[in-house]
Write a protein that holds these residues in place. Structure first.
Motif, PDB file in Angstrom:
ATOM      1  N   ASP A 199       0.851  -1.195   0.000  1.00 50.62           N
ATOM      2  CA  ASP A 199       0.000   0.000   0.000  1.00 50.62           C
ATOM      3  C   ASP A 199       0.881   1.238   0.000  1.00 50.62           C
ATOM      4  OD1 ASP A 199      -1.782   2.047   0.340  1.00 50.62           O
ATOM      5  OD2 ASP A 199      -2.632   1.315   2.228  1.00 50.62           O
ATOM      6  N   PHE A 200       0.798   2.028  -1.059  1.00 46.61           N
ATOM      7  CA  PHE A 200       1.678   3.187  -1.219  1.00 46.61           C
ATOM      8  C   PHE A 200       0.904   4.508  -1.218  1.00 46.61           C
ATOM      9  CE2 PHE A 200       3.811  -0.449  -3.107  1.00 46.61           C
ATOM     10  CZ  PHE A 200       5.052  -0.394  -2.477  1.00 46.61           C
ATOM     11  N   SER A 201      -0.263   4.511  -0.626  1.00 50.44           N
ATOM     12  CA  SER A 201      -1.072   5.735  -0.636  1.00 50.44           C
ATOM     13  C   SER A 201      -0.352   6.900   0.035  1.00 50.44           C
ATOM     14  CB  SER A 201      -2.428   5.480   0.034  1.00 50.44           C
ATOM     15  OG  SER A 201      -2.262   4.931   1.338  1.00 50.44           O
ATOM     16  N   ALA A 202       0.306   6.650   1.164  1.00 50.80           N
ATOM     17  CA  ALA A 202       1.006   7.733   1.872  1.00 50.80           C
ATOM     18  C   ALA A 202       2.196   8.231   1.053  1.00 50.80           C
ATOM     19  CB  ALA A 202       1.473   7.242   3.242  1.00 50.80           C
ATOM     20  N   GLU A 203       2.935   7.324   0.455  1.00 53.04           N
ATOM     21  CA  GLU A 203       4.117   7.710  -0.319  1.00 53.04           C
ATOM     22  C   GLU A 203       3.725   8.444  -1.601  1.00 53.04           C
ATOM     23  OE1 GLU A 203       5.020   4.844   2.619  1.00 53.04           O
ATOM     24  OE2 GLU A 203       3.629   4.595   0.931  1.00 53.04           O
ATOM     25  N   LEU A 204       2.639   8.030  -2.219  1.00 54.72           N
ATOM     26  CA  LEU A 204       2.190   8.723  -3.425  1.00 54.72           C
ATOM     27  C   LEU A 204       1.683  10.129  -3.093  1.00 54.72           C
ATOM     28  CD1 LEU A 204       0.439   5.805  -5.350  1.00 54.72           C
ATOM     29  CD2 LEU A 204       2.672   6.852  -5.798  1.00 54.72           C
ATOM     30  N   ALA A 205       1.111  10.293  -1.921  1.00 49.78           N
ATOM     31  CA  ALA A 205       0.717  11.635  -1.474  1.00 49.78           C
ATOM     32  C   ALA A 205       1.956  12.510  -1.309  1.00 49.78           C
ATOM     33  CB  ALA A 205      -0.060  11.544  -0.168  1.00 49.78           C
ATOM     34  N   GLN A 206       3.030  11.930  -0.751  1.00 52.27           N
ATOM     35  CA  GLN A 206       4.297  12.654  -0.624  1.00 52.27           C
ATOM     36  C   GLN A 206       4.836  13.046  -1.991  1.00 52.27           C
ATOM     37  OE1 GLN A 206       6.031   9.668   2.551  1.00 52.27           O
ATOM     38  NE2 GLN A 206       7.421  11.396   2.373  1.00 52.27           N
ATOM     39  N   VAL A 215       9.710  10.241 -11.349  1.00 48.58           N
ATOM     40  CA  VAL A 215       9.955   9.355 -10.204  1.00 48.58           C
ATOM     41  C   VAL A 215      10.879   8.228 -10.642  1.00 48.58           C
ATOM     42  CG1 VAL A 215       7.853   8.016 -10.696  1.00 48.58           C
ATOM     43  CG2 VAL A 215       8.899   7.882  -8.430  1.00 48.58           C
ATOM     44  N   PHE A 216      11.830   7.896  -9.786  1.00 50.61           N
ATOM     45  CA  PHE A 216      12.653   6.710  -9.966  1.00 50.61           C
ATOM     46  C   PHE A 216      12.380   5.794  -8.789  1.00 50.61           C
ATOM     47  CE2 PHE A 216      16.415   4.226  -8.878  1.00 50.61           C
ATOM     48  CZ  PHE A 216      16.632   3.548 -10.058  1.00 50.61           C
ATOM     49  N   PHE A 217      12.084   4.520  -9.065  1.00 53.22           N
ATOM     50  CA  PHE A 217      11.752   3.608  -7.972  1.00 53.22           C
ATOM     51  C   PHE A 217      12.439   2.269  -8.140  1.00 53.22           C
ATOM     52  CE2 PHE A 217       8.793   2.164 -11.187  1.00 53.22           C
ATOM     53  CZ  PHE A 217       8.561   0.820 -10.903  1.00 53.22           C
ATOM     54  N   PHE A 218      12.709   1.636  -7.015  1.00 46.64           N
ATOM     55  CA  PHE A 218      13.080   0.226  -6.999  1.00 46.64           C
ATOM     56  C   PHE A 218      12.303  -0.450  -5.891  1.00 46.64           C
ATOM     57  CE2 PHE A 218      15.787  -3.219  -5.152  1.00 46.64           C
ATOM     58  CZ  PHE A 218      15.343  -4.176  -6.040  1.00 46.64           C
ATOM     59  N   LEU A 219      11.304  -1.232  -6.298  1.00 43.93           N
ATOM     60  CA  LEU A 219      10.431  -1.961  -5.385  1.00 43.93           C
ATOM     61  C   LEU A 219      10.260  -3.360  -5.983  1.00 43.93           C
ATOM     62  CD1 LEU A 219       7.846   0.933  -5.009  1.00 43.93           C
ATOM     63  CD2 LEU A 219       9.447   0.196  -3.232  1.00 43.93           C
ATOM     64  N   PRO A 220      10.957  -4.364  -5.460  1.00 39.77           N
ATOM     65  CA  PRO A 220      11.023  -5.666  -6.128  1.00 39.77           C
ATOM     66  C   PRO A 220       9.721  -6.454  -6.088  1.00 39.77           C
ATOM     67  CG  PRO A 220      12.110  -5.761  -3.999  1.00 39.77           C
ATOM     68  CD  PRO A 220      11.764  -4.324  -4.229  1.00 39.77           C
ATOM     69  N   GLY A 221       9.541  -7.272  -7.130  1.00 33.00           N
ATOM     70  CA  GLY A 221       8.416  -8.202  -7.170  1.00 33.00           C
ATOM     71  C   GLY A 221       7.061  -7.522  -7.147  1.00 33.00           C
ATOM     72  N   ALA A 222       6.169  -8.049  -6.310  1.00 32.97           N
ATOM     73  CA  ALA A 222       4.802  -7.541  -6.225  1.00 32.97           C
ATOM     74  C   ALA A 222       4.738  -6.107  -5.723  1.00 32.97           C
ATOM     75  CB  ALA A 222       3.981  -8.446  -5.316  1.00 32.97           C
ATOM     76  N   MET A 223       5.771  -5.657  -5.007  1.00 36.31           N
ATOM     77  CA  MET A 223       5.803  -4.271  -4.533  1.00 36.31           C
ATOM     78  C   MET A 223       5.756  -3.302  -5.712  1.00 36.31           C
ATOM     79  SD  MET A 223       8.740  -4.352  -1.576  1.00 36.31           S
ATOM     80  CE  MET A 223       8.424  -2.658  -1.056  1.00 36.31           C
ATOM     81  N   GLY A 224       6.618  -3.546  -6.697  1.00 34.39           N
ATOM     82  CA  GLY A 224       6.662  -2.658  -7.852  1.00 34.39           C
ATOM     83  C   GLY A 224       5.378  -2.662  -8.645  1.00 34.39           C
ATOM     84  N   SER A 225       4.777  -3.837  -8.791  1.00 34.70           N
ATOM     85  CA  SER A 225       3.511  -3.931  -9.517  1.00 34.70           C
ATOM     86  C   SER A 225       2.418  -3.125  -8.817  1.00 34.70           C
ATOM     87  CB  SER A 225       3.085  -5.393  -9.644  1.00 34.70           C
ATOM     88  OG  SER A 225       4.066  -6.147 -10.320  1.00 34.70           O
ATOM     89  N   ALA A 226       2.344  -3.265  -7.501  1.00 29.80           N
ATOM     90  CA  ALA A 226       1.351  -2.518  -6.723  1.00 29.80           C
ATOM     91  C   ALA A 226       1.590  -1.015  -6.842  1.00 29.80           C
ATOM     92  CB  ALA A 226       1.393  -2.954  -5.265  1.00 29.80           C
ATOM     93  N   PHE A 227       2.843  -0.599  -6.770  1.00 29.15           N
ATOM     94  CA  PHE A 227       3.177   0.819  -6.874  1.00 29.15           C
ATOM     95  C   PHE A 227       2.736   1.396  -8.218  1.00 29.15           C
ATOM     96  CE2 PHE A 227       6.253   4.161  -8.057  1.00 29.15           C
ATOM     97  CZ  PHE A 227       6.064   5.048  -7.003  1.00 29.15           C
ATOM     98  N   LEU A 228       3.024   0.688  -9.295  1.00 29.02           N
ATOM     99  CA  LEU A 228       2.658   1.173 -10.627  1.00 29.02           C
ATOM    100  C   LEU A 228       1.145   1.233 -10.813  1.00 29.02           C
ATOM    101  CD1 LEU A 228       5.374  -0.691 -12.700  1.00 29.02           C
ATOM    102  CD2 LEU A 228       5.160   1.784 -12.437  1.00 29.02           C
ATOM    103  N   LYS A 229       0.446   0.240 -10.305  1.00 25.60           N
ATOM    104  CA  LYS A 229      -1.014   0.257 -10.401  1.00 25.60           C
ATOM    105  C   LYS A 229      -1.600   1.445  -9.649  1.00 25.60           C
ATOM    106  CE  LYS A 229      -1.738  -4.755 -10.889  1.00 25.60           C
ATOM    107  NZ  LYS A 229      -2.275  -5.979 -10.236  1.00 25.60           N
ATOM    108  N   GLN A 230      -1.042   1.735  -8.486  1.00 24.37           N
ATOM    109  CA  GLN A 230      -1.551   2.843  -7.679  1.00 24.37           C
ATOM    110  C   GLN A 230      -1.142   4.198  -8.263  1.00 24.37           C
ATOM    111  OE1 GLN A 230      -0.637   1.900  -3.436  1.00 24.37           O
ATOM    112  NE2 GLN A 230      -0.897  -0.238  -4.073  1.00 24.37           N
ATOM    113  N   MET A 231       0.022   4.262  -8.910  1.00 22.77           N
ATOM    114  CA  MET A 231       0.394   5.463  -9.661  1.00 22.77           C
ATOM    115  C   MET A 231      -0.630   5.736 -10.744  1.00 22.77           C
ATOM    116  SD  MET A 231       3.485   7.136  -9.120  1.00 22.77           S
ATOM    117  CE  MET A 231       4.070   7.633 -10.741  1.00 22.77           C
TER     118      MET A 231
END
Length: 389
Positions: A199-206, A215-231
Motif C-alpha cells: 500500500d503506497f497511498s502515503a508515499e504517493l501523497a508525498q 519518479v525513480f523507484f526500486f520496489l522488487p516483485g509484487a511491490m513494484g507492480s502494486a506501486f505502478l497500479k496505484q500510480m
C-alpha cells in the motif's frame, strides 16, 4: 605424499585417486519461490533448469544433482536450508538467492565452508570491495549497476526534480545510491518503505506534494507492480514520468500491471531482443518450455548454468581441485545471453547496460524493446578496493 603399500593396485587407488574426475556435481539452489518476491525466484530457477534440460542434465559433461529449496524470503529459513546443503548434502556449488537481506546473513558461513557461491541476482556492495572473496561470484550485476545507468539516462533527459522511492533493505538502499551517484539534478524527496509493503497511498501523497517532474523507484516483485497500479489509479503517471532499473520494469511486472507500463524506460544488462545467437536460442527455448516471455531473472539463472558448464568442462570434471575450478569460473569461458561478459577482479561483471522501453511487440504482446546502449563495459565502483589478483 608417501605411500607404503606393496600392492600396486592399492597404490593406484589410494595414492593416485586425484586422476579421476568427480562422477557428478552437486548443486544447492536456494531461492525465494513464494511470497511477494516468489515470481523472481521461480524465473531464476526456470532459467537455470532450462540450461540443464538443454544439456541433458549435465554441466561440462558431469551429471547434475540439483537440490532446490525455498527460503520464503526469510533469512532464518534460508540459513536452515544452507546448513543442510553444506553439512548434510556436501554440495559443490550453491546459487539461486534473490534478496540481499537473505543472502548476506548466510554468506559468511557458506564462504568459510570453502563452498563456491554464484549469485544469480543480488550483487551486494559488501563483497564487491575489500571483502571480495575467492568463492563468491556474481553473474548478474552489482546492485548499483542498473540504477546507476538510469541516473545517467535521466540526467540526459534533462529531468530536473526526481522523487526517489526504494525498499528499505540493502538491495533497495544500494539501488537508490547507484542512481544518485550518476544523477545530476535535484532530488525532490527520498523515501524508503518496508520490504513487502503493498500500500503506497502515503508515499504517493508525498510524491504529489513534492512537485517532482519524475519518479525513480526500486520496489522488487509484487511491490513494484502494486506501486505502478496505484500510480495509474491516482493519475500520477500522467503528471510524472516513471523510470526504473530493469528489475522493476521486467516481464513479471508487465504481466501484473499491463498497459499502464507502456512507455516506461528501464535499464538492464539483458533484453529478450538482444541480437546474439545464444540469446535467440534461450528466448525460443524458454517460451517453448514455459509458455511465457523470459525475464532478466530467467536469463541470469540460465547464464549461471552456462558459467558452470564452461568451468566444469575447462577442468575436465575435476571440480574437487577447487583452485583450478575457481580459476575456470573466473575465466568465464561461456557465451552469455547478454553478449560480452567478463569478471572484474572482484568476481562481479564487466558488461554492457542497455536502455529498454515497454511497448507492444509485433504479436501485440506488451514487452521491452531495446532502445540502445547506455553504458559499455560498465564496472562497479567498488572493484578498485578488491585485493584479489
Amino acid at each position: 605424499m608417501k605411500c607404503h603399500f606393496r600392492h600396486p593396485m592399492l597404490i593406484a587407488l589410494l595414492c593416485c585417486s586425484s586422476v579421476f574426475a568427480a562422477d557428478k556435481i552437486k548443486i544447492g539452489f536456494i531461492s525465494s519461490l513464494s511470497g511477494s518476491g516468489g515470481a523472481l525466484g521461480v524465473d531464476i530457477r526456470d532459467g537455470f533448469q532450462l540450461a540443464l534440460t538443454n544439456g541433458n542434465n549435465k554441466l561440462g559433461g558431469l551429471p547434475v544433482e540439483l537440490s532446490v529449496l525455498d527460503d520464503q524470503m526469510n533469512p532464518d529459513i534460508g540459513r536452515q536450508a544452507s546448513e543442510r546443503l553444506i553439512k548434510r548434502d556436501h554440495v559443490d556449488v550453491m546459487t539461486g538467492m534473490v534478496f540481499s537481506n537473505v543472502l548476506l546473513p548466510l554468506l559468511p558461513a557458506i564462504l568459510e565452508s570453502d563452498t563456491v557461491y554464484i549469485s544469480t541476482n543480488t550483487g551486494p556492495a559488501d563483497y564487491a570491495g575489500e571483502k571480495c572473496n575467492k568463492n563468491f561470484f556474481v553473474i548478474s550485476w552489482q546492485n548499483e549497476d542498473l540504477p546507476g545507468a538510469m541516473g545517467k539516462y535521466v540526467t540526459q533527459q534533462n529531468e530536473q526534480n526526481v522523487f526517489l522511492i526504494g525498499a528499505n533493505y540493502p538491495g533497495g538502499r544500494e539501488s537508490i545510491a547507484g542512481f544518485k551517484r550518476h544523477y545530476k539534478g535535484k532530488i525532490a524527496d527520498e523515501v524508503y518503505v518496508k520490504l513487502g509493503q503493498l500500500d503506497f497511498s502515503a508515499e504517493l501523497a508525498q510524491a504529489r506534494v513534492s512537485k517532482a517532474d519524475s519518479v525513480f523507484f526500486f520496489l522488487p516483485g509484487a511491490m513494484g507492480s502494486a506501486f505502478l497500479k496505484q500510480m495509474d489509479s491516482g493519475g500520477l503517471n500522467k503528471t510524472m514520468r516513471i523510470y526504473a532499473p530493469g528489475f522493476s520494469g521486467d516481464q513479471d511486472s508487465i504481466k501484473a500491471v499491463g498497459e499502464p507500463m507502456l512507455g516506461m524506460y528501464n535499464a538492464s544488462q539483458w533484453a529478450s531482443d538482444l541480437d546474439n545467437a545464444e540469446n535467440a536460442k534461450f528466448v525460443r527455448a524458454f517460451e517453448k518450455q514455459y509458455g511465457r516471455i523470459p525475464t532478466m531473472y530467467a536469463a541470469q539463472g540460465y547464464d549461471a548454468a552456462l558459467l558452470l558448464d564452461g568451468a566444469v568442462r575447462d577442468v575436465k570434471g575435476h571440480i574437487e581441485d577447487k583452485t583450478a575450478f575457481r580459476k575456470a569460473l573466473r575465466a568465464a569461458n561461456f557465451k552469455s545471453v547478454r553478449g560480452d561478459f567478463k569478471f572484474n577482479r572482484n568476481h562481479y561483471p564487466i558488461h554492457n547496460i542497455h536502455m529498454r522501453v515497454v511497448e507492444r511487440d509485433k504479436q501485440g504482446r506488451i514487452s521491452n524493446r531495446t532502445v540502445g546502449m547506455i553504458a559499455k563495459d560498465y564496472s562497479d565502483p567498488y572493484a578498485v578496493n578488491c585485493k584479489m589478483d
